[in-house]
Design a protein around this motif. Structure first.
Motif, PDB file in Angstrom:
ATOM      1  N   ALA A   1       0.943  -1.149   0.044  1.00 39.16           N
ATOM      2  CA  ALA A   1       0.044   0.138  -0.094  1.00 39.16           C
ATOM      3  C   ALA A   1       0.980   1.171   0.101  1.00 39.16           C
ATOM      4  CB  ALA A   1      -0.914  -0.110   1.319  1.00 39.16           C
ATOM      5  N   PRO A   2       0.460   2.577  -0.657  1.00 39.36           N
ATOM      6  CA  PRO A   2       1.236   3.444  -0.577  1.00 39.36           C
ATOM      7  C   PRO A   2       1.493   4.204   0.917  1.00 39.36           C
ATOM      8  CG  PRO A   2      -0.849   3.845  -1.415  1.00 39.36           C
ATOM      9  CD  PRO A   2      -0.794   2.526  -1.343  1.00 39.36           C
ATOM     10  N   VAL A   3       2.895   4.878   0.998  1.00 37.42           N
ATOM     11  CA  VAL A   3       2.958   5.331   2.150  1.00 37.42           C
ATOM     12  C   VAL A   3       3.815   6.562   2.015  1.00 37.42           C
ATOM     13  CG1 VAL A   3       4.962   3.683   2.543  1.00 37.42           C
ATOM     14  CG2 VAL A   3       3.932   4.866   4.584  1.00 37.42           C
ATOM     15  N   PHE A   4       3.478   7.554   2.766  1.00 42.24           N
ATOM     16  CA  PHE A   4       4.065   8.982   2.337  1.00 42.24           C
ATOM     17  C   PHE A   4       4.701   9.589   3.777  1.00 42.24           C
ATOM     18  CE2 PHE A   4       0.900   8.062  -0.631  1.00 42.24           C
ATOM     19  CZ  PHE A   4       1.671   8.352  -1.987  1.00 42.24           C
ATOM     20  N   LEU A   5       5.539  10.348   3.970  1.00 41.98           N
ATOM     21  CA  LEU A   5       6.150  10.921   5.025  1.00 41.98           C
ATOM     22  C   LEU A   5       6.119  12.346   4.862  1.00 41.98           C
ATOM     23  CD1 LEU A   5       7.658  10.772   7.660  1.00 41.98           C
ATOM     24  CD2 LEU A   5       9.956  11.140   6.377  1.00 41.98           C
ATOM     25  N   HIS A   6       5.323  13.087   5.793  1.00 38.06           N
ATOM     26  CA  HIS A   6       5.439  14.587   5.902  1.00 38.06           C
ATOM     27  C   HIS A   6       5.864  14.984   7.192  1.00 38.06           C
ATOM     28  CE1 HIS A   6       3.278  15.467   2.107  1.00 38.06           C
ATOM     29  NE2 HIS A   6       2.775  14.261   2.306  1.00 38.06           N
ATOM     30  N   SER A   7       6.390  16.122   6.989  1.00 32.17           N
ATOM     31  CA  SER A   7       6.979  16.872   8.263  1.00 32.17           C
ATOM     32  C   SER A   7       6.167  17.736   9.047  1.00 32.17           C
ATOM     33  CB  SER A   7       8.357  17.611   7.828  1.00 32.17           C
ATOM     34  OG  SER A   7       7.939  18.705   7.047  1.00 32.17           O
ATOM     35  N   ASN A   8       4.847  17.718   8.285  1.00 32.28           N
ATOM     36  CA  ASN A   8       4.001  18.741   9.234  1.00 32.28           C
ATOM     37  C   ASN A   8       2.551  18.297   8.602  1.00 32.28           C
ATOM     38  OD1 ASN A   8       3.445  20.559   7.141  1.00 32.28           O
ATOM     39  ND2 ASN A   8       5.566  21.268   7.416  1.00 32.28           N
ATOM     40  N   LEU A   9       1.613  18.737   9.456  1.00 28.83           N
ATOM     41  CA  LEU A   9       0.195  18.497   9.333  1.00 28.83           C
ATOM     42  C   LEU A   9      -0.272  19.427   8.013  1.00 28.83           C
ATOM     43  CD1 LEU A   9      -2.743  17.259   9.637  1.00 28.83           C
ATOM     44  CD2 LEU A   9      -3.125  19.247  11.264  1.00 28.83           C
ATOM     45  N   ASP A  10       0.067  20.364   7.625  1.00 23.95           N
ATOM     46  CA  ASP A  10      -0.389  21.527   6.565  1.00 23.95           C
ATOM     47  C   ASP A  10       0.295  20.468   5.373  1.00 23.95           C
ATOM     48  OD1 ASP A  10      -1.430  23.211   7.901  1.00 23.95           O
ATOM     49  OD2 ASP A  10       0.436  24.549   8.078  1.00 23.95           O
ATOM     50  N   SER A  11       1.172  20.139   5.285  1.00 19.35           N
ATOM     51  CA  SER A  11       1.813  19.566   4.188  1.00 19.35           C
ATOM     52  C   SER A  11       0.989  18.246   3.606  1.00 19.35           C
ATOM     53  CB  SER A  11       3.373  19.345   4.082  1.00 19.35           C
ATOM     54  OG  SER A  11       3.764  18.438   4.904  1.00 19.35           O
ATOM     55  N   ALA A  12       0.733  17.422   4.827  1.00 17.27           N
ATOM     56  CA  ALA A  12      -0.079  16.361   4.778  1.00 17.27           C
ATOM     57  C   ALA A  12      -1.371  16.395   4.165  1.00 17.27           C
ATOM     58  CB  ALA A  12      -0.037  15.371   5.823  1.00 17.27           C
ATOM     59  N   LEU A  13      -1.944  17.569   4.752  1.00 20.87           N
ATOM     60  CA  LEU A  13      -3.394  17.939   4.229  1.00 20.87           C
ATOM     61  C   LEU A  13      -3.436  18.061   2.740  1.00 20.87           C
ATOM     62  CD1 LEU A  13      -4.717  19.512   7.234  1.00 20.87           C
ATOM     63  CD2 LEU A  13      -5.282  17.288   6.582  1.00 20.87           C
ATOM     64  N   ASP A  14      -2.256  18.956   2.517  1.00 19.81           N
ATOM     65  CA  ASP A  14      -2.187  19.203   0.788  1.00 19.81           C
ATOM     66  C   ASP A  14      -2.014  18.192   0.227  1.00 19.81           C
ATOM     67  OD1 ASP A  14      -1.396  21.621  -0.983  1.00 19.81           O
ATOM     68  OD2 ASP A  14       0.195  20.420  -1.243  1.00 19.81           O
ATOM     69  N   ARG A  15      -1.379  17.110   0.435  1.00 22.70           N
ATOM     70  CA  ARG A  15      -1.208  16.025  -0.501  1.00 22.70           C
ATOM     71  C   ARG A  15      -2.717  15.325  -0.327  1.00 22.70           C
ATOM     72  NH1 ARG A  15       2.696  12.344  -2.202  1.00 22.70           N
ATOM     73  NH2 ARG A  15       4.115  13.169  -1.492  1.00 22.70           N
ATOM     74  N   LEU A  16      -3.478  15.106   0.550  1.00 25.26           N
ATOM     75  CA  LEU A  16      -4.650  14.667   0.664  1.00 25.26           C
ATOM     76  C   LEU A  16      -5.694  15.305  -0.296  1.00 25.26           C
ATOM     77  CD1 LEU A  16      -4.965  13.908   4.360  1.00 25.26           C
ATOM     78  CD2 LEU A  16      -4.644  12.220   2.416  1.00 25.26           C
ATOM     79  N   SER A  17      -5.575  16.577  -0.337  1.00 25.40           N
ATOM     80  CA  SER A  17      -6.222  17.358  -1.140  1.00 25.40           C
ATOM     81  C   SER A  17      -5.792  17.371  -2.716  1.00 25.40           C
ATOM     82  CB  SER A  17      -6.442  18.805  -0.736  1.00 25.40           C
ATOM     83  OG  SER A  17      -5.116  19.395  -0.970  1.00 25.40           O
ATOM     84  N   HIS A  18      -5.121  16.494  -3.107  1.00 26.73           N
ATOM     85  CA  HIS A  18      -4.506  16.409  -4.546  1.00 26.73           C
ATOM     86  C   HIS A  18      -4.464  14.855  -4.735  1.00 26.73           C
ATOM     87  CE1 HIS A  18      -3.180  20.450  -3.817  1.00 26.73           C
ATOM     88  NE2 HIS A  18      -3.613  20.752  -5.159  1.00 26.73           N
ATOM     89  N   SER A  19      -5.454  14.270  -5.399  1.00 31.04           N
ATOM     90  CA  SER A  19      -5.339  12.744  -5.347  1.00 31.04           C
ATOM     91  C   SER A  19      -4.070  12.164  -6.531  1.00 31.04           C
ATOM     92  CB  SER A  19      -6.768  12.305  -6.122  1.00 31.04           C
ATOM     93  OG  SER A  19      -7.865  12.514  -4.987  1.00 31.04           O
ATOM     94  N   GLU A  20      -3.874  13.156  -7.261  1.00 35.37           N
ATOM     95  CA  GLU A  20      -2.914  13.042  -8.332  1.00 35.37           C
ATOM     96  C   GLU A  20      -1.705  12.409  -7.459  1.00 35.37           C
ATOM     97  OE1 GLU A  20      -2.762  17.100  -8.161  1.00 35.37           O
ATOM     98  OE2 GLU A  20      -4.311  15.762  -8.186  1.00 35.37           O
ATOM     99  N   ARG A  21      -1.203  13.092  -6.374  1.00 36.08           N
ATOM    100  CA  ARG A  21      -0.001  13.010  -5.602  1.00 36.08           C
ATOM    101  C   ARG A  21      -0.118  11.708  -4.761  1.00 36.08           C
ATOM    102  NH1 ARG A  21       1.175  18.193  -2.359  1.00 36.08           N
ATOM    103  NH2 ARG A  21       2.975  16.896  -1.955  1.00 36.08           N
ATOM    104  N   LEU A  22      -1.163  11.289  -4.486  1.00 35.80           N
ATOM    105  CA  LEU A  22      -1.487   9.766  -3.954  1.00 35.80           C
ATOM    106  C   LEU A  22      -1.698   8.674  -4.756  1.00 35.80           C
ATOM    107  CD1 LEU A  22      -3.900  11.519  -1.274  1.00 35.80           C
ATOM    108  CD2 LEU A  22      -1.949  10.138  -0.448  1.00 35.80           C
ATOM    109  N   GLY A  23      -1.871   8.965  -6.307  1.00 36.37           N
ATOM    110  CA  GLY A  23      -1.873   7.770  -6.990  1.00 36.37           C
ATOM    111  C   GLY A  23      -3.147   7.048  -7.109  1.00 36.37           C
TER     112      GLY A  23
END
Length: 213
Positions: free
Chosen positions: A91-113
Protein backbone atom coordinates in the motif's frame (compact mmCIF):
# COMPACT_ATOMS: atom_id res chain seq x y z
CA UNK A 1 -11.52 21.17 1.19
CA UNK A 2 -10.78 17.94 3.04
CA UNK A 3 -13.24 16.59 5.59
CA UNK A 4 -11.41 14.57 8.20
CA UNK A 5 -12.79 11.75 10.30
CA UNK A 6 -11.16 10.93 13.61
CA UNK A 7 -11.39 7.28 14.62
CA UNK A 8 -10.46 6.38 18.18
CA UNK A 9 -11.22 4.05 21.07
CA UNK A 10 -11.33 5.96 24.36
CA UNK A 11 -12.46 5.45 27.94
CA UNK A 12 -15.03 7.63 29.66
CA UNK A 13 -12.13 9.80 30.84
CA UNK A 14 -10.68 9.83 27.28
CA UNK A 15 -7.81 7.46 27.98
CA UNK A 16 -6.45 5.97 24.78
CA UNK A 17 -3.13 4.37 25.66
CA UNK A 18 -0.64 3.10 28.18
CA UNK A 19 3.11 2.73 27.71
CA UNK A 20 2.75 3.32 23.99
CA UNK A 21 0.18 0.58 23.51
CA UNK A 22 -3.56 0.00 23.75
CA UNK A 23 -4.50 -1.11 27.27
CA UNK A 24 -7.14 -3.51 25.93
CA UNK A 25 -7.28 -6.34 23.39
CA UNK A 26 -10.50 -6.16 21.39
CA UNK A 27 -10.30 -8.16 18.17
CA UNK A 28 -13.84 -7.29 17.05
CA UNK A 29 -13.16 -3.60 17.60
CA UNK A 30 -9.97 -3.87 15.55
CA UNK A 31 -11.93 -5.61 12.79
CA UNK A 32 -14.36 -2.69 12.82
CA UNK A 33 -11.44 -0.24 12.56
CA UNK A 34 -9.91 -2.16 9.66
CA UNK A 35 -13.16 -2.46 7.76
CA UNK A 36 -14.39 1.09 8.17
CA UNK A 37 -11.04 2.64 7.25
CA UNK A 38 -10.67 0.34 4.23
CA UNK A 39 -14.22 0.46 2.85
CA UNK A 40 -14.18 2.62 -0.28
CA UNK A 41 -15.91 2.53 -3.68
CA UNK A 42 -14.16 0.77 -6.52
CA UNK A 43 -11.52 3.01 -8.07
CA UNK A 44 -10.82 4.93 -4.86
CA UNK A 45 -9.10 4.37 -1.51
CA UNK A 46 -9.24 5.86 1.94
CA UNK A 47 -6.29 7.59 3.58
CA UNK A 48 -5.13 7.03 7.15
CA UNK A 49 -3.29 9.97 8.69
CA UNK A 50 -1.09 9.29 11.70
CA UNK A 51 1.83 10.51 13.77
CA UNK A 52 5.17 8.71 14.01
CA UNK A 53 4.42 7.02 17.34
CA UNK A 54 1.20 5.57 15.97
CA UNK A 55 3.06 4.32 12.90
CA UNK A 56 5.67 2.68 15.12
CA UNK A 57 2.96 1.01 17.22
CA UNK A 58 1.65 -0.89 14.18
CA UNK A 59 3.11 -4.43 14.04
CA UNK A 60 5.70 -4.78 11.29
CA UNK A 61 3.65 -7.36 9.39
CA UNK A 62 0.76 -4.89 9.04
CA UNK A 63 2.83 -1.90 7.85
CA UNK A 64 1.77 -0.10 5.82
CA UNK A 65 -1.91 -0.66 6.57
CA UNK A 66 -3.21 -2.50 3.48
CA UNK A 67 -5.77 -1.12 1.05
CA UNK A 68 -5.26 2.40 2.42
CA UNK A 69 -2.97 5.31 1.62
CA UNK A 70 -0.77 5.69 4.71
CA UNK A 71 0.31 9.26 5.51
CA UNK A 72 2.76 9.60 8.40
CA UNK A 73 3.75 12.87 10.05
CA UNK A 74 7.16 13.23 11.70
CA UNK A 75 9.19 16.35 12.39
CA UNK A 76 12.25 14.28 11.41
CA UNK A 77 12.40 14.73 7.64
CA UNK A 78 14.97 11.92 7.43
CA UNK A 79 12.79 9.44 9.32
CA UNK A 80 12.91 6.00 7.72
CA UNK A 81 9.38 4.67 7.39
CA UNK A 82 10.49 1.24 6.26
CA UNK A 83 13.88 -0.48 6.39
CA UNK A 84 15.94 -0.16 3.21
CA UNK A 85 15.75 -3.91 2.70
CA UNK A 86 11.99 -4.11 3.27
CA UNK A 87 9.95 -5.66 0.45
CA UNK A 88 7.97 -3.35 -1.79
CA UNK A 89 5.02 -2.13 0.31
CA UNK A 90 1.59 -3.40 -0.70
CA UNK A 91 0.00 0.00 0.00
CA UNK A 92 1.27 3.54 -0.61
CA UNK A 93 2.99 5.28 2.30
CA UNK A 94 4.11 8.91 2.48
CA UNK A 95 6.15 10.89 5.00
CA UNK A 96 5.38 14.52 5.83
CA UNK A 97 7.09 16.83 8.29
CA UNK A 98 3.92 18.71 9.29
CA UNK A 99 0.14 18.54 9.15
CA UNK A 100 -0.24 21.28 6.53
CA UNK A 101 1.83 19.47 3.93
CA UNK A 102 0.07 16.18 4.68
CA UNK A 103 -3.34 17.80 4.21
CA UNK A 104 -2.14 19.40 0.99
CA UNK A 105 -1.26 15.95 -0.34
CA UNK A 106 -4.66 14.61 0.67
CA UNK A 107 -6.36 17.36 -1.31
CA UNK A 108 -4.51 16.34 -4.49
CA UNK A 109 -5.39 12.79 -5.47
CA UNK A 110 -2.83 12.81 -8.26
CA UNK A 111 -0.10 13.00 -5.60
CA UNK A 112 -1.49 9.89 -3.92
CA UNK A 113 -1.86 7.78 -7.02
CA UNK A 114 -5.57 7.20 -6.37
CA UNK A 115 -8.79 9.04 -5.72
CA UNK A 116 -9.25 9.55 -1.97
CA UNK A 117 -12.72 8.64 -0.74
CA UNK A 118 -12.32 9.46 2.98
CA UNK A 119 -9.46 10.60 5.20
CA UNK A 120 -9.17 9.14 8.69
CA UNK A 121 -7.03 10.52 11.52
CA UNK A 122 -5.96 7.46 13.53
CA UNK A 123 -3.68 8.96 16.21
CA UNK A 124 -1.98 9.79 18.34
CA UNK A 125 -3.13 12.28 20.95
CA UNK A 126 -1.20 15.27 19.63
CA UNK A 127 -2.50 14.74 16.09
CA UNK A 128 -6.04 14.43 17.41
CA UNK A 129 -5.51 17.75 19.19
CA UNK A 130 -4.01 19.44 16.14
CA UNK A 131 -6.72 18.31 13.74
CA UNK A 132 -9.56 19.09 16.15
CA UNK A 133 -8.16 22.62 16.40
CA UNK A 134 -8.53 23.20 12.66
CA UNK A 135 -11.13 25.87 11.97
CA UNK A 136 -14.25 24.89 10.05
CA UNK A 137 -13.53 27.86 7.81
CA UNK A 138 -10.12 26.46 6.87
CA UNK A 139 -9.41 24.20 3.94
CA UNK A 140 -9.57 21.04 6.06
CA UNK A 141 -11.29 20.24 9.33
CA UNK A 142 -12.69 17.39 11.40
CA UNK A 143 -16.43 17.01 10.93
CA UNK A 144 -16.85 13.48 12.27
CA UNK A 145 -15.53 11.35 15.14
CA UNK A 146 -15.97 7.60 15.13
CA UNK A 147 -15.68 6.88 18.83
CA UNK A 148 -15.49 3.44 20.31
CA UNK A 149 -16.42 4.40 23.85
CA UNK A 150 -14.84 2.06 26.39
CA UNK A 151 -17.49 1.95 29.12
CA UNK A 152 -15.85 -0.36 31.65
CA UNK A 153 -13.53 -1.05 33.25
CA UNK A 154 -12.18 2.48 33.72
CA UNK A 155 -8.57 1.69 32.70
CA UNK A 156 -7.35 4.35 35.11
CA UNK A 157 -3.76 3.39 34.30
CA UNK A 158 -3.98 5.11 30.90
CA UNK A 159 -1.14 7.61 30.53
CA UNK A 160 -2.23 9.04 27.17
CA UNK A 161 -5.53 10.83 26.66
CA UNK A 162 -7.26 12.34 23.66
CA UNK A 163 -8.71 15.87 23.88
CA UNK A 164 -12.17 16.17 25.41
CA UNK A 165 -13.67 17.08 22.05
CA UNK A 166 -17.18 17.10 23.47
CA UNK A 167 -16.44 19.33 26.44
CA UNK A 168 -19.24 21.73 27.26
CA UNK A 169 -19.99 22.75 23.69
CA UNK A 170 -22.41 19.88 23.17
CA UNK A 171 -24.65 21.46 25.78
CA UNK A 172 -23.98 25.08 24.96
CA UNK A 173 -25.92 25.23 21.69
CA UNK A 174 -22.93 26.59 19.81
CA UNK A 175 -22.68 26.24 16.05
CA UNK A 176 -19.72 23.89 16.26
CA UNK A 177 -21.27 21.67 18.93
CA UNK A 178 -21.04 17.94 18.38
CA UNK A 179 -24.15 15.82 17.95
CA UNK A 180 -24.33 12.08 18.52
CA UNK A 181 -25.65 10.38 15.41
CA UNK A 182 -28.13 7.53 15.59
CA UNK A 183 -26.94 3.98 15.12
CA UNK A 184 -28.80 3.88 11.79
CA UNK A 185 -26.83 6.93 10.62
CA UNK A 186 -23.55 5.34 11.68
CA UNK A 187 -24.38 2.15 9.85
CA UNK A 188 -25.46 3.99 6.70
CA UNK A 189 -22.25 6.02 6.68
CA UNK A 190 -20.11 2.95 7.33
CA UNK A 191 -21.77 1.01 4.52
CA UNK A 192 -21.97 -2.24 6.46
CA UNK A 193 -23.66 -3.72 9.51
CA UNK A 194 -22.26 -2.31 12.75
CA UNK A 195 -23.08 -4.02 16.07
CA UNK A 196 -25.56 -1.93 18.04
CA UNK A 197 -25.60 -1.20 21.75
CA UNK A 198 -23.13 -2.24 24.42
CA UNK A 199 -20.64 -4.88 23.26
CA UNK A 200 -18.57 -7.05 25.58
CA UNK A 201 -15.23 -8.64 24.73
CA UNK A 202 -12.56 -9.97 27.07
CA UNK A 203 -14.38 -8.44 30.03
CA UNK A 204 -14.45 -4.99 28.39
CA UNK A 205 -17.74 -3.23 27.63
CA UNK A 206 -17.81 -0.73 24.80
CA UNK A 207 -20.09 0.94 22.27
CA UNK A 208 -19.62 2.12 18.69
CA UNK A 209 -20.61 5.78 18.39
CA UNK A 210 -20.48 8.49 15.71
CA UNK A 211 -20.36 12.20 16.50
CA UNK A 212 -20.83 14.84 13.82
CA UNK A 213 -20.81 18.62 13.50
Amino acid sequence: MSRLTIIVAATLSNGIGQNGRLPWRLSKEMQYFARITSNAPEGSVNAVLMGRNTWESIPKKFKPLPKRANVVISSNKQYELLPADAPTPTAPVFLHSNLDSALDRLSHSERLGAHIHRAFVIGGASLYQETLSLSQSSGSFVDRVLLTRILEPAFEQCDVHMPDFLGDKVHAGQADAWTKASHAELQEWAGFEVPEGVQEENGVKYEFQMWIR
